[in-house]
Every structure is written in structure tokens, then in C-alpha cells.
Write an enzyme that holds these catalytic residues in place. Structure first.
Site: not given
Ligand code: IMP
Length: 449
Positions: A13, A16, A18, A38, A40-41, A247, A322, A328, A356, A438-439
Site C-alpha cells: 500500500d 505503487k 500512482k 489481494n 488494490g490500487h 504487495q 482498498t 491499517r 504531505d 505530496v497528495g
Molecule cells: P494474502 O496475500 O491474501 O494471502 O494475505 C497475506 C498477507 O499479505 C496478509 O497480511 C495481507 O494483509 C497482506 N497483503 C496481501 N496483499 C496486500 C496488499 O496489496 N497490501 C497490503 N497487504 C497485503
């Protein structure tokens, strides 16, 4: 810079999407090489917000190839939902290419992910419950279903049958109730649904699953391609390809805080396997780090704070997932961990996002070493889980700044304290910072080079 990898330098998170979106202007192709939905952006373009889980950030450029590489695990329902959502908003998705070798997240993977987490109880990892781990496990077991299998009903049915049987057994052992809903006349003449135990779960029916996936195959077929070749041809023509990691480094299956990690390798080296290119195809590695740190899910996070400053980061930084909407965990920037990430990925540049958010915090803290439970000072990121779990950070304090910096566009516009903070980080980890966020807006960046 023909081959450029972008990776997360912390626990994910970092923004990346942007950074990829900005650098993509100079690229001919953008390739995702691991992870699945898993991730999200969010990308803000002309005031419009786009949220993606699977589709690479490059999709908003109609003239660039946007590639889901073989290392990605792909939930076809999620992907088709994103494609439809983009079409409805008038975005052309004809440039989307999906590796025929990417593995599919099947309904049983999602069920197993959730059931496994529930079973672990207090020891759970806090996964996103999107089926990521079980899907990669099937890939390694050679029980996976790949994108190309969607195009042949006979092969698809045979493979689902082989994969399904052990799953049904595992789900039974994990205590997942097999339920079928039967409609019955309820009170007052209404109809209620009554669960009939021990009847097959319709989500796990071989016939239904095969039919559904054949139809996904028809819809995805125009996008299915030999994506490694696409990468080679683009690179060999001297054009830039961006390999976009999902990730982040500290969630890496091998090098992260195992077992509190994801089930793939989000580090730069994995771009070779997950996209089908050679190590020499990589010319630059950019790491993306927030100006502070966050983590979702369980696992060690030495600089986590639960005080006012942490609240400030959560609220000002809108630190809610996301993908899952989870709050978080927030903390100070951890330079011991960042230096580890820099070396592991052999980063050539850093992008620091959300500077920011630090405005209004004084002093600013950065962790420069850890102290172990036994009192030993640690300058490097501990490889031993027990040591990391007991590590307490030692901080350097730097002066904070109060000014709002969201309108800064040049380094000279930044307050001296903000510049000193960036200089300190860059010198400590030994890599130049080339971009500062910065935003949330696309234009809210300061280029340092
Ligand atoms: P999984 O990838 O769903 O198996 O989750 C394994 C770990 O990776 C957990 O702690 C999730 O919160 C973390 N995780 C997976 N994808 C993301 C992401 O895109 N951002 C932040 N944490 C992630």
C-alpha cells in the site's frame, strides 16, 4: 531504461499504482508479475478515481500494452468485473493481454483461504481471503488450472475434477458445512430458505464450475496471449517495459516476515520468473515507500505506534485497505527495514509517497537500529523470526514541518525540514529519491532528478 521494475519497499500500500501510472508515460508496456486480487490500487485521473485489483495501472493508456503475466493468480470473475467496469466508464480495454500460463483462483481456493484462517484462530495471518495462498499451493502441487485451460472444455473438466476431490476432503476436515438451501413455506405464508446439511455446496459442483469457467474463457479469449514473447519483442525493440510488483518486499514469501507474508515473491528478482524475462532485461529497480509505514494483517511491525501520531497517519493518510476496507496499522518509517529492502531488490531509485501526511507532526521519527530483547543493538534486519518479534526500534528525531505541501511541485517549494527528512532517508539507505508524492492527485508530485 528498457526494463524497469517497480516494487513495494515496505508492507504494501505504498502507492505503487500512482508511481507506475506516472512512469508508464514513458513505457510501451506495463506488466504485472505476481499476486492477484489481494492487491488494490487507486489512480486519480482528471479528478476521476479508478480502483483496480488485478488490471495493471497502464490500462488508462490506450496505446500501451497492459499485461497480466504468468506469475499472477487470477480470479476470472474479478477480472471480468474490472473489465466491464472500465468499459462502462468508456475506457478502452483492447490493449489488455493475459498470459495463457497464469493460474486461476477457483471458488474452492477462496473457501479454503477463509476456512484456513478461521481454523488458525489467534494464529491467523490476516489474509485478504481472496484465495491467494491455496491457489499458489495448487500451482506448486501441479493441480492448478491455468488461463489456457479455459479454452478447452474437456481439459478444463478433467483438471477441475482432479483438483476438486482433495479440496472437498480438506474443506470437510476444516469443518466447512456443506449446505444446500431448500425453500420451505414459512410463517405467515412466506417462503424461507432452510439449510439442508450434508448436501453438496453448489459452489463446488463440477458441472456448474466447468460451465461457468467455459463462459469466462469465451469472454477472456481475445485477451489471452503469449505475454513473455510480447515482453521480449518490446524490449528487443529498445522500448521500455515496466514490471509492476504487487504487495511488497516485507510480504515476500521467502524474504519477508514469514509466515506473515503473502504466497508469492513481490521482490524485483521475481519479475524474471513472473513475466518470463532474463535478469539482464532489468535495467532499473524503483522502490516505493511511504514517508511513514503501514501494515495490514498480522505480523511483526517494529515501528508500529498507537499514539496520537499514529492516529494522525491513519486519518490524514486515509489508511484503510482498498481490498478489504481494514484499518491499517501505522508507524514511523523504519530505515533498518528499508535498507534491507533496498539491498534485496538492488534498488536504483526510491519514490517516497504521502510526504504531505507528515505535515503537522513534530518531531518526525525514523528507526535507525533495533534493540533485541537481550539488549543487543541490531543494525541489520534480523533474519530470525523470534529476534524480529522482540526487536524494539531506536529512533533518530528530525524536525517536523507544519506547512501544507500538497501544492509543491519543485524541490525548492518544500519546507527545509521536509527536504532534510528526505535527505536523511536517502543517505541512510544509499539510494537517490527521484520522486516524492505530496497528495493523491496525479500532478501532486515533486520530481527530484
Ligand atoms: P494474502 O496475500 O491474501 O494471502 O494475505 C497475506 C498477507 O499479505 C496478509 O497480511 C495481507 O494483509 C497482506 N497483503 C496481501 N496483499 C496486500 C496488499 O496489496 N497490501 C497490503 N497487504 C497485503
Amino acid at each position: 531504461m528498457p526494463g524497469l521494475v517497480i516494487v513495494g519497499a515496505q508492507w504494501g500500500d505504498e502507492g505503487k499504482g500512482k508511481v507506475t501510472d506516472l512512469l508508464a508515460e514513458r513505457a510501451a508496456a506495463i506488466v504485472r508479475f505476481q499476486g492477484g486480487n489481494n492487491a488494490g490500487h487507486t489512480i486519480v485521473r482528471d479528478g476521476e478515481e479508478f480502483k483496480f485489483h488485478l488490471i495493471p495501472s497502464g490500462i488508462l493508456y490506450p496505446d500501451k500494452a497492459c499485461v497480466i503475466g504468468n506469475g499472477v493468480v487470477l480470479d476470472p470473475r474479478v477480472l471480468l468485473g474490472e473489465i466491464e467496469g472500465l468499459r462502462r466508464r468508456g475506457v478502452d480495454v483492447n490493449n489488455l493481454r493475459i498470459s495463457a500460463n497464469a493460474h486461476l483462483i477457483m471458488p474452492y481456493h477462496v473457501l479454503l483461504d477463509t476456512a484456513g484462517e478461521v481454523k488458525l484462530g489467534k494464529l491467523s495471518i490476516g489474509t485478504t481471503r481472496r484465495g491467494i495462498g491455496p491457489c499458489y499451493a495448487d500451482k506448486a502441487l501441479r493441480l492448478g488450472i491455468r488461463v489456457q485451460d479455459l479454452l478447452d472444455e474437456k481439459i478444463l473438466r478433467t483438471k477441475i475434477r482432479a483438483a476438486l476431490e482433495p479440496k472437498q476432503q480438506a474443506l470437510r476436515e476444516l469443518g466447512v458445512q456443506r449446505r444446500k438451501l431448500r425453500k420451505e413455506a414459512g410463517e405467515g405464508g412466506g417462503v424461507t430458505e432452510v439449510a439442508v446439511e450434508d448436501a453438496p455446496d453448489p459452489r463446488l459442483d463440477l458441472h456448474t464450475m466447468t460451465e461457468e469457467h467455459v463462459s469466462y474463457g469465451h469472454r477472456l479469449e481475445p485477451h489471452i496471449a503469449d505475454t513473455s514473447r510480447l515482453c521480449w519483442e518490446t524490449l528487443d525493440a529498445g522500448k521500455t517495459v515496466i514490471f509492476e510488483g504487487a504487495q511488497a518486499t516485507l510480504l515476500d514469501l521467502d524474504h519477508g516476515t514469514y509466515p506473515f507474508v503473502t504466497s508469492s515473491n513481490p521482490i524485483a528478482g521475481a519479475a524474471t520468473v513472473g513475466a518470463g524475462i532474463g535478469p539482464a532485461d532489468i535495467d532499473e529497480v524503483w522502490g516505493v515507500a511511504k514517508a511513514y509505514a503501514t501494515r495490514v494483517g498480522a505480523g511483526p511491525f517494529p515501528t508500529e505506534i498507537g499514539d496520537e501520531a499514529g492516529r494522525h497517519m491513519l486519518e490524514r493518510g486515509h489508511e484503510y485497505g482498498t481490498t478489504t476496507g481494514r484499518e491499517r496499522r501505522c508507524g514511523w518509517m523504519d530505515l533498518v527495514a528499508l535498507r534491507y529492502a533496498v539491498r534485496l531488490n538492488r534498488m536504483s531509485a526510491l519514490a517516497i509517497t504521502k510526504l504531505d501526511v507528515l505535515s503537522g507532526l513534530d518531531p518526525l521519527r525514523v528507526a535507525v537500529r533495533y534493540r533485541s530483547r537481550e539488549g543487543a543493538l541490531l543494525d541489520t534486519f534480523p533474519y530470525h523470526q523470534s529476534i524480529l518479534h522482540g526487536a524494539e526500534p531506536e529512533y533518530e528525531e528530525l524536525p517536523g514541518f507544519d506547512a501544507e505541501i500538497s501544492d509543491c511541485r519543485g524541490v525548492a517549494d518544500l519546507p527545509p525540514e521536509a527536504r532534510a527528512y528526505l535527505d536523511y532517508v536517502s543517505k541512510f539507505v544509499g539510494v537517490p529519491i527521484k520522486l516524492v508524492g505530496v497528495g493523491p492527485g496525479r500532478d501532486q508530485v515533486v520530481w527530484l532528478d
